[in-house]
Design a protein around this motif. Structure first.
Motif, short mmCIF file in Angstrom:
data_model
loop_
_atom_site.label_atom_id
_atom_site.label_comp_id
_atom_site.label_asym_id
_atom_site.label_seq_id
_atom_site.Cartn_x
_atom_site.Cartn_y
_atom_site.Cartn_z
N ASP A 24 -7.62 11.69 -44.10
CA ASP A 24 -9.05 11.49 -43.52
C ASP A 24 -9.90 12.60 -43.12
OD1 ASP A 24 -8.20 8.82 -43.22
OD2 ASP A 24 -7.70 8.91 -41.25
N PHE A 25 -9.19 13.68 -43.01
CA PHE A 25 -9.85 15.11 -42.90
C PHE A 25 -10.44 15.34 -44.22
CE2 PHE A 25 -10.50 19.51 -42.93
CZ PHE A 25 -10.63 19.91 -41.55
N ARG A 26 -9.82 15.37 -45.24
CA ARG A 26 -10.21 15.76 -46.48
C ARG A 26 -11.19 14.99 -46.93
NH1 ARG A 26 -7.91 19.12 -49.70
NH2 ARG A 26 -5.90 19.97 -49.51
N GLU A 27 -11.37 13.56 -46.74
CA GLU A 27 -12.49 12.73 -46.92
C GLU A 27 -13.83 13.20 -46.33
OE1 GLU A 27 -11.17 9.01 -46.24
OE2 GLU A 27 -9.83 8.78 -48.00
N GLU A 28 -13.71 13.68 -44.90
CA GLU A 28 -14.71 13.83 -43.94
C GLU A 28 -15.25 15.13 -44.36
OE1 GLU A 28 -16.27 13.75 -39.39
OE2 GLU A 28 -14.14 13.26 -39.78
N PHE A 29 -14.47 16.12 -44.69
CA PHE A 29 -14.88 17.67 -44.47
C PHE A 29 -14.67 18.23 -45.69
CE2 PHE A 29 -13.97 16.75 -40.07
CZ PHE A 29 -14.98 17.17 -39.56
N LEU A 30 -13.93 17.79 -46.79
CA LEU A 30 -13.43 18.61 -48.09
C LEU A 30 -13.94 17.82 -49.09
CD1 LEU A 30 -10.21 20.13 -46.72
CD2 LEU A 30 -12.40 21.30 -47.17
N GLN A 31 -15.19 17.25 -49.38
CA GLN A 31 -15.51 16.52 -50.58
C GLN A 31 -15.70 17.61 -51.75
OE1 GLN A 31 -17.22 16.92 -47.48
NE2 GLN A 31 -17.71 14.72 -46.84
N ARG A 32 -15.24 17.16 -52.84
CA ARG A 32 -15.29 18.00 -53.79
C ARG A 32 -16.40 18.47 -54.38
NH1 ARG A 32 -10.43 15.40 -58.00
NH2 ARG A 32 -8.80 15.51 -56.40
N ASP A 33 -17.38 17.71 -54.50
CA ASP A 33 -18.77 18.09 -54.71
C ASP A 33 -19.46 18.88 -53.76
OD1 ASP A 33 -21.32 17.69 -56.60
OD2 ASP A 33 -22.00 17.17 -54.66
N ALA A 34 -20.01 20.15 -54.02
CA ALA A 34 -20.34 21.07 -53.01
C ALA A 34 -21.59 20.35 -52.27
CB ALA A 34 -20.78 22.35 -53.51
N GLN A 42 4.41 11.91 -40.59
CA GLN A 42 3.54 10.73 -41.33
C GLN A 42 2.01 10.67 -40.63
OE1 GLN A 42 5.99 7.42 -41.09
NE2 GLN A 42 7.69 8.42 -42.59
N ARG A 43 2.13 10.70 -39.58
CA ARG A 43 0.67 10.50 -39.00
C ARG A 43 -0.16 11.68 -39.15
NH1 ARG A 43 -1.01 6.09 -35.70
NH2 ARG A 43 -3.04 7.31 -36.13
N PHE A 44 0.55 12.70 -38.94
CA PHE A 44 -0.33 13.87 -39.46
C PHE A 44 -0.83 13.77 -41.11
CE2 PHE A 44 1.66 17.07 -36.27
CZ PHE A 44 0.88 16.65 -35.29
N ASP A 45 0.08 13.42 -41.66
CA ASP A 45 -0.28 13.45 -43.27
C ASP A 45 -1.55 12.22 -43.48
OD1 ASP A 45 1.68 15.10 -43.80
OD2 ASP A 45 3.06 13.57 -44.67
N LYS A 46 -1.77 11.31 -42.80
CA LYS A 46 -2.46 10.46 -42.76
C LYS A 46 -3.82 10.69 -42.37
CE LYS A 46 -4.03 5.64 -41.52
NZ LYS A 46 -5.29 5.84 -40.95
#
Length: 300
Positions: A147-157, A139-143
């Motif tokens: 956070d990783f997606r928000e920091e590194f994988l923004q949808r807008d290039a 569960q902590r990995f999922d959380k």
């Protein structure tokens, strides 16, 4: 570009203590001394957030972390002080890509040594983990992945490029001080041309999390008489090796390409800094070196 002389992304969520030492090295002098002396407590709180240790495990983990930091103070801090002294001299001169790669490799090797030093107590804890604790870890990995997606994988290039630029700028300005317009423009060009692939990095991250969880669950499923610290250490040693050197050929190729690019990029950007910026970098390195020597002498 993901560039920093002081970042070696070693399985930080497996051995928080080793990563903590590297992270503290870029927070500033007073924070370094305070944080290092309280490092065993900080590392425990961080690990406990992932594993939710029970009443029997918690004191064993705390004692193991105290031992790890005592080992690190006696055996690793002298080496870090010498490295910082060498870096302080070299930062005043022009840089070459091979020189930057040598620093990255040296710090990575020292980080791996710290992780392997922690393996005996990690193995001791691993054999006692329960299914509920492994579910908590997942569960902590999922959380953390959100956070990783928000920091590194923004949808807008463009937003993703801007975030990468800001991370790189913060790291350079932390060492050299404020970059001028020309330096920032060159840094933006370097970031834009980087082969860094956040999607590929995230996919590898998920593979590593799955590897660790599968290893721990396989250990937990063994009969009690087979669930020994020696067996757990062997299994975790394999996890560490796969984290340090991915078993996936395509990702290893990407790492080599990125390493070469980052080393050349760092040398290029360093060579654009002014004498005043290099003096500032040398002073900062000297402060960290002094901290390391004070911590060595204090003995905790």
């Amino acid at each position: 570009m993901q560039t920093s002389l002081f970042s070696a992304r070693i399985i930080r969520w497996l051995a928080a203590a080793a990563a903590l030492v590297l992270a503290l090295a870029v927070t500033g002098c007073s924070a370094l001394r305070l944080g290092y002396n309280q490092g065993h407590d900080l590392a425990f709180w961080w690990l406990d957030g992932y594993f939710d240790f029970d009443a029997d495990q918690a004191p064993r983990v705390r004692e193991a972390l105290r031992g790890w930091f005592a080992w690190h103070r006696a055996n690793e801090l002298p080496g870090y002080a010498m490295l910082l002294a060498e870096a302080r001299r070299e930062v005043l001169e022009p840089a070459q890509a091979a020189q930057a790669c040598r620093w990255v490799d040296t710090l990575t090797q020292r980080g791996e040594a710290g992780v392997r030093q922690a393996l005996p107590w990690l193995a001791d804890v691993a054999v006692s983990l329960t299914p509920a604790q492994l579910a908590h870890l997942e569960q902590r990995f999922d959380k953390a992945n959100v956070d990783f997606r928000e920091e590194f994988l923004q949808r807008d290039a463009d937003a993703r490029r801007q975030a990468s630029f800001k991370r790189a700028l913060d790291r350079f300005e932390n060492i050299y001080g404020r970059f001028d317009a020309a330096q920032r423009e060159r840094l933006a060009q370097v970031v834009a041309a980087s082969p860094f692939d956040a999607e590929r990095w995230f996919a590898e991250r998920l593979q590593r999390q799955h590897d660790l969880l599968s290893t721990l669950r396989a250990m937990q499923a063994l009969p009690a008489e087979q669930r020994t610290p020696a067996r757990a250490r062997q299994a975790l040693d394999g996890v560490v090796e796969r984290f340090a050197r991915s078993p996936r050929d395509a990702y290893r190729d990407h790492q080599r390409e990125l390493r070469a690019y980052n080393c050349a990029a760092f040398a290029t950007l360093h060579n654009l800094t002014t004498p005043a910026q290099r003096q500032r970098a040398a002073a900062k390195l000297r402060g960290w070196e002094d901290d390391a020597r004070v911590l060595m002498a204090s003995g905790g």
